[in-house]
Write an enzyme that holds these catalytic residues in place. Structure first.
Site, mmCIF file in Angstrom:
data_model
loop_
_atom_site.group_PDB
_atom_site.id
_atom_site.type_symbol
_atom_site.label_atom_id
_atom_site.label_comp_id
_atom_site.label_asym_id
_atom_site.label_seq_id
_atom_site.Cartn_x
_atom_site.Cartn_y
_atom_site.Cartn_z
ATOM 1 N N LEU A 1 0.864 -1.171 0.000
ATOM 2 C CA LEU A 1 0.000 0.000 0.000
ATOM 3 C C LEU A 1 0.900 1.220 0.000
ATOM 4 C CD1 LEU A 1 -2.711 -0.872 2.709
ATOM 5 C CD2 LEU A 1 -2.985 -0.948 0.228
ATOM 6 N N ASP A 2 0.464 2.288 -0.660
ATOM 7 C CA ASP A 2 1.239 3.523 -0.630
ATOM 8 C C ASP A 2 1.354 4.033 0.802
ATOM 9 O OD1 ASP A 2 1.285 3.387 -3.403
ATOM 10 O OD2 ASP A 2 -0.499 4.645 -3.618
ATOM 11 N N LYS A 3 2.358 4.848 1.038
ATOM 12 C CA LYS A 3 2.602 5.386 2.377
ATOM 13 C C LYS A 3 1.339 5.999 2.991
ATOM 14 C CE LYS A 3 5.045 9.129 4.746
ATOM 15 N NZ LYS A 3 5.924 10.309 4.578
ATOM 16 N N ARG B 1 -5.561 5.543 -7.822
ATOM 17 C CA ARG B 1 -5.252 6.973 -7.952
ATOM 18 C C ARG B 1 -5.139 7.377 -9.422
ATOM 19 N NH1 ARG B 1 -0.080 7.486 -4.167
ATOM 20 N NH2 ARG B 1 -0.346 9.722 -4.572
#
Length: 303
Positions: free
Chosen positions: A137-139, A237
């Protein structure tokens, strides 16, 4: 050295072997896969092949993972929100702001640092810096992550991801009022040729499919559920921006004028998969985090 076997399915036939193994091992780069092949760690029907070998239905692929170098990443006593744990895997609810694995500029404070403190038995397929990490997962994306404790579990979970058998649902806040109830974005994703820090919809990119459903509408925003069919970097996104509804708070793909959330309003709410050892289907859900509910309340107060 760990060894694994995979039988090529009809959907995977005619694929290059380096691409197929990269799909099965999504956390390994294609160049790393190619080096395995060049170094003789991969065979097809007991014979060596080159990276451009086109797989055939029923091919028996065997690959051997070199022993992992001694781990030099420091274990850190960082609290973890563990949703589920057994001898083979964990399901962790990652908070927003936490990096998944160490990288340049993020040598500590990562999920991997916390996992090493919590348990010593993590899979080694992804090498020194990414033990146990099956997907990311992205930060600034919060939510559920599956972590493998051993190589057998890791391979089983990676194959499910490659075969699109893992159910992953996210919730997101986006700019714009989406007029229809449901939709699907089928658009290939690759590194943005104009900005190497971003991903983009590119004609020769990797296949990427996102399904979405509107949960609630506002005059200038929509609250949506997104279901991943594939799992490309920044997929939700990129796809939501591509169709004109970028995520609220997204510093990379969103508009300049957006809510100040210190990151995108995106949360991995549900995950479902077949346990790679027991064969039992498992499904988990997480609570909506505070930052997300506050952003939703802020939007509701606008109207």
């Amino acid at each position: 050295m760990s060894s694994f076997t995979h039988i090529v399915t009809s959907e995977q036939s005619k694929q290059r072997i380096d691409k197929l193994l990269a799909d099965i091992n999504p956390e390994r780069s294609r160049s790393q896969i190619q080096s395995w092949i060049a170094d003789g760690y991969v065979s097809v029907n007991d014979e060596s092949v080159k990276a451009n070998y086109k797989c055939q239905l029923g091919d028996r692929i065997e690959w051997h993972i070199p022993e992992v170098k001694p781990l030099e990443i420091e274990a850190e006593d960082i609290p973890l929100d563990i949703i589920y744990e057994d001898n083979d895997l964990l399901v962790v609810n990652k908070p927003r702001g936490m990096v998944v694995h160490p990288s340049a500029g993020h040598g500590s404070g990562t999920l991997v640092n916390a996992l090493l403190y919590h348990c010593n038995d993590l899979s080694g397929i992804n090498g020194v810096e990414r033990p146990g990490i099956v997907h990311r997962l992205d930060k600034d994306t919060s939510g559920l992550l599956i972590v493998a404790k051993n190589d057998q579990a890791h391979v089983g979970l990676s194959e499910q991801l490659a075969n699109r058998e893992v159910d992953r649902k996210y919730i997101a806040l986006v700019h714009g009022e989406i007029p229809h109830e449901t939709g699907m974005v089928d658009a290939p994703i690759a590194r943005d040729p104009k900005n190497r820090q971003r991903m983009a919809v590119v004609d020769n990119g990797k296949k990427a499919i996102t399904h979405f459903r509107v949960l609630k509408r506002f005059p200038d925003y929509s609250y949506v559920e997104c279901k991943l069919e594939t799992g490309r970097t920044h997929q939700i996104r990129v796809h939501m921006r591509y169709i004109g509804y970028p995520l609220v708070g997204d510093p990379l793909y969103g508009p300049r004028k957006t809510l100040d959330l210190n990151g995108q309003a995106l949360h991995a709410k549900e995950v479902g998969f077949i346990h790679p050892i027991t064969g039992k289907y498992m499904q988990f859900s997480s609570d909506i985090p505070e930052f997300f509910t506050e952003a939703l309340e802020t939007i509701e107060k606008m109207y």
